[in-house]
Design an enzyme around this catalytic site. Structure first.
Site, mmCIF file in Angstrom:
data_model
loop_
_atom_site.group_PDB
_atom_site.id
_atom_site.type_symbol
_atom_site.label_atom_id
_atom_site.label_comp_id
_atom_site.label_asym_id
_atom_site.label_seq_id
_atom_site.Cartn_x
_atom_site.Cartn_y
_atom_site.Cartn_z
ATOM 1 N N ASP A 1 -66.884 -107.783 30.712
ATOM 2 C CA ASP A 1 -66.621 -108.210 31.971
ATOM 3 C C ASP A 1 -67.607 -109.117 32.483
ATOM 4 O O ASP A 1 -68.628 -108.838 32.486
ATOM 5 C CB ASP A 1 -66.071 -107.018 32.848
ATOM 6 N N TYR B 1 -71.471 -115.212 38.109
ATOM 7 C CA TYR B 1 -72.598 -114.414 37.551
ATOM 8 C C TYR B 1 -73.701 -115.151 36.737
ATOM 9 O O TYR B 1 -73.881 -115.275 35.574
ATOM 10 C CB TYR B 1 -71.860 -113.058 36.529
ATOM 11 N N HIS C 1 -60.886 -113.045 41.929
ATOM 12 C CA HIS C 1 -61.979 -112.150 42.163
ATOM 13 C C HIS C 1 -61.817 -111.451 43.879
ATOM 14 O O HIS C 1 -62.348 -110.667 43.797
ATOM 15 C CB HIS C 1 -63.327 -113.040 41.996
ATOM 16 N N SER D 1 -58.690 -108.381 41.851
ATOM 17 C CA SER D 1 -59.879 -107.769 42.457
ATOM 18 C C SER D 1 -60.233 -108.014 43.982
ATOM 19 O O SER D 1 -60.001 -109.034 44.606
ATOM 20 C CB SER D 1 -61.017 -108.320 41.834
ATOM 21 N N GLN E 1 -59.248 -104.562 39.689
ATOM 22 C CA GLN E 1 -60.437 -104.183 39.924
ATOM 23 C C GLN E 1 -61.096 -103.830 41.042
ATOM 24 O O GLN E 1 -61.170 -104.899 42.013
ATOM 25 C CB GLN E 1 -61.471 -105.150 39.013
ATOM 26 N N LEU F 1 -76.423 -98.073 27.183
ATOM 27 C CA LEU F 1 -75.062 -98.129 26.661
ATOM 28 C C LEU F 1 -74.534 -97.194 26.226
ATOM 29 O O LEU F 1 -73.302 -96.534 26.227
ATOM 30 C CB LEU F 1 -74.965 -99.408 26.105
ATOM 31 N N ASN G 1 -74.298 -93.999 28.297
ATOM 32 C CA ASN G 1 -72.955 -94.389 28.936
ATOM 33 C C ASN G 1 -71.689 -93.864 28.480
ATOM 34 O O ASN G 1 -70.776 -93.154 28.836
ATOM 35 C CB ASN G 1 -72.873 -95.694 29.559
#
Length: 345
Positions: free
Chosen positions: A56, A61, A129, A159, A179, A299, A302
Site C-alpha cells: 500500500d 508518500y 485518499h 479512504s 481504508q 515484518l 507482525n
C-alpha cells in the site's frame, strides 16, 4: 517461524488478499529519515520472499511510488504477483499549503502520474485518499470507473470518507475497500447509527472490505516510544503535524497505557505490536490491516500475529485499556476531512 500468510476476500466480491498488508509510507521517511535505495530494495525483496504481496502506497508518500517503479524495473516478472494499492486526492505540490482535490480531472492527472512513477500499466486498487467537500462523489467515481474500463485500475476504494459518502459512491459502482484509521486507540469507525462515522457498519452492510491504516497507532502501540525524545527526527510528521497523542501531557499518559497493554502481551507470550494487531484482526474476518515497517524482522513479527487468538476476556480488557487514550487521534481542524462528506450531486 512465520506461518503462511492468512488470506481472505477483500469485501464481498474482491480479490483474495493477505489480511496483513504492508504500509509503505514510512519506508519513504514519514517518521524517520529514509534509507538508501539499496537498503529499501533489500527490504522489498525480503517482503516478497516471505510472501507479503499486498503493498500500500500513495502519491503523497514522498518518493514511495518512484522507489516502487525502480523495484519493478529491477523485477519485472514480479509485478503480476503484487497487489498494489495507491491513492490520490491530497495535493502536496506546495507543502506549505496542502490541499484536498478529489475532482475527476485531478484523479485522471494523478493516476497517469502514478502509473508513470511506478513504471506499471495498472494499479490493482486505487483509492480516493480524501474527499474535498466540493466534488460530488458520483463525479469522482465516474472518472474512476472510466479508468477501470480502460484497464488502468482493477478495483476502486475510498479512504477518509463518511458512511454517507461511501453509500453514495457504492451506488455508482461497487467499492471494493474503504481504508480508515482503526486501532485500539482509534475506534471512531465503530460508531453505530451514525451517518458520518458509522463507516464500519456501512461497509459491512454493503459488502465493502475494511482496511485499517495505522493499526499500531502511528507507532505508539508498538511500545517503542518511551519519551518525546523518540520523536526528534526532523521529518517526523507526528511531531511536525502536532498529532495530539504525541503532545506533552498526552504522550506521557499514553505511554503509561501502552505499558499496561504490554503487560497483557507479556502474560500471553507475545510482543505488544503482535497483540495490538491480533486485536484488530479479531474484530472480524472482513478487517485487513496495513502496518507500516521498513524492517524485515519486524515484518515477520507482525505477520506472526495472524496466528494469535484472543479470548473474549482479553479482547474486553484491551478494549478498556484503549479507552484510556489521551488526546484526539488528529488535530481538531483536520478531523472533518477524516470522515469527508461529499456535496450533493
Amino acid at each position: 517461524m512465520v506461518s503462511p500468510i492468512t488470506s481472505r476476500p477483500l469485501g464481498k466480491n474482491g480479490p483474495v488478499l493477505p489480511r496483513l498488508g504492508l504500509g509503505l509510507m514510512n519506508n519513504s521517511g514519514a517518521y524517520n529519515a529514509a534509507g538508501s535505495d539499496e537498503e529499501r530494495f533489500a527490504f522489498l525483496d525480503k517482503a516478497y520472499e516471505i510472501g507479503e504481496r499486498f503493498w500500500d502506497t500513495a502519491d503523497m508518500y514522498m518518493d514511495s511510488e518512484d522507489l516502487l517503479g525502480k523495484w519493478f524495473a529491477r523485477n519485472p516478472e514480479k509485478r503480476k504477483d503484487i497487489f498494489l494499492a495507491s491513492k490520490f486526492a491530497i495535493d502536496m505540490s506546495n507543502p506549505a499549503d496542502i490541499k484536498i482535490n478529489s475532482s475527476p480531472e485531478y484523479a485522471r492527472q494523478q493516476l497517469a502520474r502514478s502509473l508513470q512513477r511506478m513504471q506499471t500499466d495498472y494499479v490493482d486498487l486505487y483509492y480516493v485518499h480524501r474527499i474535498d467537500g466540493k466534488t460530488p462523489i458520483e463525479r469522482t467515481m465516474e472518472a474512476l470507473v472510466e479508468a477501470k474500463n480502460q484497464g488502468k485500475i482493477k478495483y476502486i476504494g475510498l479512504s477518509g470518507c463518511s458512511a454517507t459518502t461511501l453509500r453514495r459512491a457504492h451506488a455508482v459502482h461497487p467499492v471494493t475497500a474503504v481504508q480508515m484509521e482503526y486501532s485500539l486507540f482509534a475506534r471512531d469507525i465503530e460508531a453505530v447509527n451514525d451517518a458520518k462515522k458509522g463507516v464500519l457498519s456501512a461497509a459491512r452492510e454493503l459488502g465493502v472490505g475494511v482496511v485499517a491504516y495505522s493499526p499500531l497507532g502511528r507507532g505508539i502501540l508498538t511500545g517503542g516510544i518511551s519519551s518525546g525524545s523518540d520523536l526528534e527526527s526532523a521529518g517526523d510528521m507526528r511531531k511536525n503535524f502536532g498529532l495530539p497523542w504525541f503532545q506533552e501531557g498526552n504522550l506521557e499518559k499514553n505511554i503509561a497505557t501502552v505499558a499496561q497493554i504490554s503487560e497483557v502481551a507479556k502474560a500471553k507470550g507475545v510482543t505488544t505490536p503482535q497483540l495490538c494487531l491480533a486485536w484488530i484482526l479479531a474484530q472480524g474476518d472482513d478487517i485487513f490491516a496495513i502496518p507500516g515497517t521498513r524492517n524485515a524482522e519486524r515484518l515477520q513479527q507482525n505477520l506472526a500475529s495472524l496466528d494469535i487468538t484472543l479470548t473474549a476476556d482479553e479482547q474486553k480488557k484491551l478494549r478498556a485499556l484503549g479507552e484510556q487514550v489521551a488526546g484526539g487521534r488528529t488535530k481538531e481542524e483536520h478531523a472533518s476531512i477524516d470522515f469527508g462528506e461529499s456535496p450533493e450531486l
